[in-house]
Design an enzyme around this catalytic site. Structure first.
Site, PDB file in Angstrom:
ATOM      1  N   CYS A 213      -7.113  24.833   0.016  1.00  0.00           N
ATOM      2  CA  CYS A 213      -7.626  23.698  -0.768  1.00  0.00           C
ATOM      3  C   CYS A 213      -7.242  22.318  -0.252  1.00  0.00           C
ATOM      4  CB  CYS A 213      -7.092  23.754  -2.180  1.00  0.00           C
ATOM      5  SG  CYS A 213      -7.899  24.964  -3.145  1.00  0.00           S
TER       6      CYS A 213
ATOM      7  N   ARG B 224       4.676  19.043   8.176  1.00  0.00           N
ATOM      8  CA  ARG B 224       4.227  20.210   8.925  1.00  0.00           C
ATOM      9  C   ARG B 224       4.519  21.495   8.151  1.00  0.00           C
ATOM     10  NH1 ARG B 224       7.005  20.651  14.018  1.00  0.00           N
ATOM     11  NH2 ARG B 224       6.155  18.622  14.584  1.00  0.00           N
ATOM     12  N   SER B 225       4.298  21.432   6.834  1.00  0.00           N
ATOM     13  CA  SER B 225       4.520  22.618   6.006  1.00  0.00           C
ATOM     14  C   SER B 225       3.484  23.679   6.362  1.00  0.00           C
ATOM     15  CB  SER B 225       4.381  22.251   4.527  1.00  0.00           C
ATOM     16  OG  SER B 225       3.038  21.928   4.239  1.00  0.00           O
TER      17      SER B 225
ATOM     18  N   ASP C  62       7.380  16.220  11.987  1.00  0.00           N
ATOM     19  CA  ASP C  62       8.295  16.650  10.934  1.00  0.00           C
ATOM     20  C   ASP C  62       9.678  16.138  11.291  1.00  0.00           C
ATOM     21  OD1 ASP C  62       9.497  18.391  12.686  1.00  0.00           O
ATOM     22  OD2 ASP C  62       9.083  20.197  11.523  1.00  0.00           O
TER      23      ASP C  62
ATOM     24  N   ALA D 166       1.092  13.489  -0.753  1.00  0.00           N
ATOM     25  CA  ALA D 166       2.279  13.853  -1.542  1.00  0.00           C
ATOM     26  C   ALA D 166       2.099  13.354  -2.969  1.00  0.00           C
ATOM     27  CB  ALA D 166       3.516  13.223  -0.919  1.00  0.00           C
TER      28      ALA D 166
END
Lengths: 327, 327
Positions: free
Chosen positions: A146, A181-182, A204, A270
């Site tokens: 998503c 960079r999750s 990151d 975020a």
């Protein structure tokens, strides 16, 4: 400060056409699709997000059921929901255990009901630039996670994607910086944008990586290179970028405005505010949050799951249209 | 060479919507507008261009008359055409004398019939970012010189102009290199694009100049700075640019392909080929010539001259629409 040259674009504005698309899509079905959300933590923010999902679902014509369960019952409940023909989409408000067990639970959701697009199959397709589930027929489009997909739709809305270029190459020539960079958003997003032709700098806490299909897009899918050396610092790279995207989950983190070249497209995904107000005097287009787009895209994914199932069951045939990239 | 990631876009493709717009516009008039072209040199290329203008005029519903005169009779003929109510537009195939006398002749064409937009009044408005002839009513749009305006229309077609940005700022954040600083095209073009928000690097044989409205577009119109120093060489600036435009009237000149960053928008407006074929493996979008767009824009200017006159005579009122920048 005089009136800025750029514009702030709210997620609600960008979400509107997708909300309309989804509302129209639901009306074409001969049933009301049902999304089930599982809440197995005590986080009030998760509860709020669940309530917000419920509200959006209902206003757009979907059924929504929130199931609150204990952590240790979630596995059984997910298996039940996977089998329940009345349930079309399933999502879980993570974190549950907050460790690797959460990934096990995530993968337990049937790919056929995985509205968030978090199944390994979908990530695999994303990373490998595989856009359909059923090659070579290419009737069933793969589901995309998503938030990365919402970002693509936002970049299309902002005309960062150039429709004059060939489908699949519409970010050719664009440089994009992503601070995050999750595994859930930052890395798949970097891959997705690089697969569409961009040069992506993925930042990151440890290092900066470059994701590209090669300078001339001669590769079929992106490759990743660790950037090392004095010319590859955030200070040097950020001012070269056409787009800067942040997703740092910390109220104290602020991206340094002075590294943003005037006229840059700036997007924060975020829930924390990653920019100070100064950004408005530098950004060409600034999108301060994206939640409303993400939730519209979640419901769009739900409709796609239903369509894919109908195609498999021979009830409808897939459209061949390739108008919107990566979707 | 494998298939390039970018695309070559022909002027004929881009010209089409303008040809249609112009054909439609002519049909709405209760007379057939007449363009007169004056040929006072022996240049076979000018004759060819005249024939081509004639053909285009006729195919789009305009009348065209070519008047061949001796150099020394041109002044008298222009004055006659200025007064002739049957003549709606006038153009001269320059050079005639090939010196400053040509500018005198050019300025002699009545602004009301100056389809090429070469009158001092129009250049003045362009440089000062003044978009109407009749402030504060703003009913009559100023005429823009054909080639610079054609370039704006091409950049709009290629989505370099971003419609999400405010009108007047739609090139905000874009860097454009222009190799040509002629008074007819290069300098006004640099000013026009800078007035629309771009950072323009204007290159001629002597130096490189920067045209901008300031980094944050805080100025109402562009200012010009001579760029000096090691960081402002063509070698350093070209690879930073989103758009590279050339107009060098020499068959031997070739822009160095290796300075073009992959994915750049590349446009040549010279009749000579300013790029080798290698450019196709580097450009995102490549427009090898623009003549057909320019001629459609010439006729669009003719209709605008007619409309402005009708507004002055109270026959129609001007549209307030500001949909298309700089036009």
């Amino acid at each position: 400060m005089s009136k800025p040259a750029g514009r702030t674009i709210l997620a609600s504005t960008i979400a509107k056409p997708f909300q309309e698309e989804v509302t129209k899509g639901v009306k074409l079905l001969n049933f009301v699709p049902k999304l089930v959300g599982f809440l197995a933590n005590e986080d009030p923010a998760a509860k709020m997000y669940a309530n917000w999902t419920a509200k959006t679902c209902e206003s757009l014509g979907f059924k929504y059921e929130l199931i609150e369960v204990g952590k240790n019952n979630l596995e059984t409940e997910l298996i039940k929901a996977n089998k329940d023909d009345d349930v079309n989409g399933i999502m879980v408000y993570f974190p549950v255990f907050g460790d690797n067990q959460d990934q096990y639970l995530q993968q337990l959701i049937s790919p056929e009901k995985d509205v968030e697009g978090l199944n390994f199959l979908y990530y695999h397709n994303l990373y490998h630039n595989v856009r359909f589930l059923d090659p070579p027929h290419n009737q069933q489009k793969s589901i995309l996670p998503c938030t990365p997909l919402a970002m693509v739709k936002i970049l299309e809305y902002l005309s960062v994607y150039n429709n004059i270029l060939h489908y699949g190459n519409r970010l050719y020539g664009k440089k994009v910086l992503i601070v995050n960079r999750s595994e859930i958003v930052g890395r798949p997003l970097a891959a997705l944008l690089a697969n569409d032709g961009a040069t992506v700098y993925s930042v990151d806490i440890h290092n900066i990586q470059q994701f590209t299909r090669g300078d001339d897009l001669s590769e079929q899918r992106h490759k990743v290179v660790d950037l090392k050396g004095d010319e590859y610092t955030l200070e040097k790279l950020a001012p070269q970028c056409d787009v800067i995207i942040t997703g740092v989950p910390s109220e104290s983190y602020k991206f340094p405005s002075e590294l943003v070249r005037h006229g840059t497209v700036v997007i924060n995904f975020a829930s924390a505010k990653n920019f100070t107000d100064e950004i408005k005097s530098r950004a060409g287009l600034y999108v301060p949050s994206i939640g409303k787009v993400t939730i519209a895209i979640l419901l769009r994914n739900l409709l796609r799951l239903i369509h894919n199932k109908q195609i498999r069951q021979g009830e409808i045939t897939g459209e061949e249209e390739q108008e919107t990239p990566s979707s």
